[in-house]
Design a protein around this motif. Sequence first.
Motif, short mmCIF file in Angstrom:
data_model
loop_
_atom_site.label_atom_id
_atom_site.label_comp_id
_atom_site.label_asym_id
_atom_site.label_seq_id
_atom_site.Cartn_x
_atom_site.Cartn_y
_atom_site.Cartn_z
N LEU A 1 0.80 -1.27 0.04
CA LEU A 1 -0.11 0.15 0.06
C LEU A 1 0.96 1.45 -0.14
O LEU A 1 0.53 2.28 -0.72
CB LEU A 1 -1.04 -0.05 1.20
N VAL A 2 1.86 1.29 0.75
CA VAL A 2 3.00 2.40 0.94
C VAL A 2 3.45 2.77 -0.22
O VAL A 2 3.40 3.94 -0.89
CB VAL A 2 3.76 2.00 2.11
N LEU B 1 2.59 1.89 -3.65
CA LEU B 1 1.80 2.21 -4.66
C LEU B 1 1.03 3.65 -4.17
O LEU B 1 1.01 4.25 -5.07
CB LEU B 1 0.43 1.12 -4.45
N VAL B 2 0.61 3.83 -3.02
CA VAL B 2 -0.01 5.13 -2.72
C VAL B 2 1.09 6.38 -2.72
O VAL B 2 0.92 7.41 -3.15
CB VAL B 2 -0.87 5.18 -1.42
N TYR B 3 2.32 5.91 -2.10
CA TYR B 3 3.39 6.95 -2.10
C TYR B 3 3.71 7.42 -3.43
O TYR B 3 4.01 8.49 -3.69
CB TYR B 3 4.34 6.50 -1.25
N PHE C 1 1.92 7.41 -6.12
CA PHE C 1 0.68 8.27 -6.81
C PHE C 1 1.00 9.67 -6.06
O PHE C 1 1.02 10.79 -6.74
CB PHE C 1 -0.48 7.69 -6.24
N VAL C 2 1.15 9.68 -4.77
CA VAL C 2 1.40 11.13 -4.21
C VAL C 2 2.45 11.73 -4.67
O VAL C 2 2.35 13.07 -4.87
CB VAL C 2 1.49 10.83 -2.54
N ARG D 1 -3.95 15.49 5.87
CA ARG D 1 -4.75 14.23 5.20
C ARG D 1 -3.72 13.75 4.25
O ARG D 1 -3.32 12.54 4.17
CB ARG D 1 -5.96 14.53 4.94
N TRP D 2 -3.00 14.53 3.33
CA TRP D 2 -2.17 14.08 2.33
C TRP D 2 -0.87 13.64 2.83
O TRP D 2 -0.25 12.62 2.15
CB TRP D 2 -1.82 15.23 1.37
N ILE E 1 0.14 9.58 4.48
CA ILE E 1 0.83 8.43 3.84
C ILE E 1 2.28 8.80 3.81
O ILE E 1 2.98 7.81 4.00
CB ILE E 1 0.16 8.05 2.38
N THR F 1 5.38 6.21 5.13
CA THR F 1 6.25 6.03 4.19
C THR F 1 7.75 6.41 4.71
O THR F 1 8.57 5.66 4.54
CB THR F 1 6.15 6.89 2.69
#
Lengths: 45, 531
Positions: A14-15, A17-19, A21-22, B282-283, B286, B290
Amino acid sequence: MTGWMFVWTMLLILVLLVYGFVVVVVTFGGAKDIREMLQRIKDDK
Amino acid sequence: MEAGLIAESTFSVFDWCIVGIYLAGTVVIGFWANRYIRNMDDYIVAGRSLGSSLGVATMLGSEIGLVTVMYFGQSGFKNGFAAFHIGLVAGIGCAFVGLTGIIVGPLRREGVKTIPEYYGKRFGPGVRVLGGIMMAAAGILNMGVFLKTGALFLAGLTNLNDPDIVNWIMAGLLALVLLYTTLGGMVSVVITDYVQFVVLSVGLVICCIFAVQHLGWELTVDDVNAFHGDKGVNPLDQEGFGVSYVIWSFFVFGLISCAVWPTAVMRACSVKDEKTVKKLYRWSAIGFVTRIVIPQFLGICALAFFLENDALGKMFFEADGTITADGDKTLQALPIFLSQILPVGLLGLVAAGMLAAFMSTNDSYLLCWAAVVVEDVFDPLSGNKLSTKNKLLIARILIVVIGLFLFVFGLVYPLNQNLVDYLAVSGAIYFTGAFAVLMFGLYWKGASRVGAYLALGAGSLAIFGLRPIQDAIGIPEGWLSEAQVGLGTTVTALVLMLVGSLLFPDRKILRGVTTDPDWSQSFDPMGEYDL
């Protein structure tokens, strides 16, 4: 695989993939924000 | 260094060129950003003009530093997958702050630049000065090991064997940070943070891909599980982290690091409005996961790599097969591992990204502590008579003075505990008291000045979590953990804030008192201030 190991594996996936994207969103959005910030400071002078 | 003598790094001249070009670029940005500095608001909070994407980039650019990568890498190397719980609770904490706006929302509404400035509005200038001193002292102490950690990283990655050369390189990097921070203030900090965020984020993800490709996922999991057993995956196992450490992790890495730690709050105060503050958090949630999980995963991969490699493994394991207690060596496990698996060119990019991250953290911290001392100690003590020009001059001088102190402290302080625990405990000197004062001050009208003094003073109890202090007063090793000291100090500060406020209530509420230009002329730590 134990319950905990399943949780940590999912968290890692998850980290990544989402990171990813971010990072893409923030890279493009941040460049736009820098231009606006500098313009705003310039206009205030 | 011993480790460097054994491990052959592939770090080449080409890699050094990449590092040099990158670092030169950041100095150019500093000079260029100086054109945009007009007053203290521009210098400290970039004119409060950050958009949400830039806010996220600059917050994560500061929070994902080389030191962060090193101490979480060490934590993964020593504790296995169970260390991931820190990332999980940190993300939950940050998302909670983003959803509720707890602490940071009301602070942004107050329009303050620093947390002690809020203390001044709510409790009077005496609390502001004490809060500023506690914050700067804890923050500078916290930063004290950054240079040494950076030096260990560079030595591990590049195979530089001479500690003197490494120390001079680190001193040079510090000088670069001082140069562009003193020149460009927050405008240069946010721009360099943005660039560093992009370079480092991409670099970290690539490192993970190379690590998994080199070792294989199954081998990594099997090796770590065989080595650590249940405590390597279960954070609640008392032989590993245990319940008190998990609670401490949630408090420190979840709530405090994003809602109370001044560098993060300073970012919250820099964004356009309260709505953007919440969006930013919120952003960033993650990102907070990480910044912990990826370095920890690389540390775990390093453990598997050295378990598979007997010759190199000797550096990190004792004769009985346990991990060495030497903190310097376990800190170097991650950079040495990277130097073994990454190809030429990529090694230079990762080094540039990491050193940039090192500079990024240092610039934010230097700016933050210097701003706190100027705005919250010198200015109130001078009766708010410092001109903008003088404030900028003092801030710039302070940045240089703090930088020199850090260089000396880094050389002499014996770091004989886990880096992550040193950082949490030294930070706790400030944040345990600050948490109590902010929570009660923002959400309870009855909170008083006496309670605030007591809570801030209670934070100093956290120094008993530092190993050299424990050694000096004869506390046996393992008798009192860092988590126990930290949680105990937090509870003490909360109780003192409550009891002090109930026993010694303020006769007049001080909210909004700073709108009166004469408020500070009668500086008296325990006096009454009329609205």
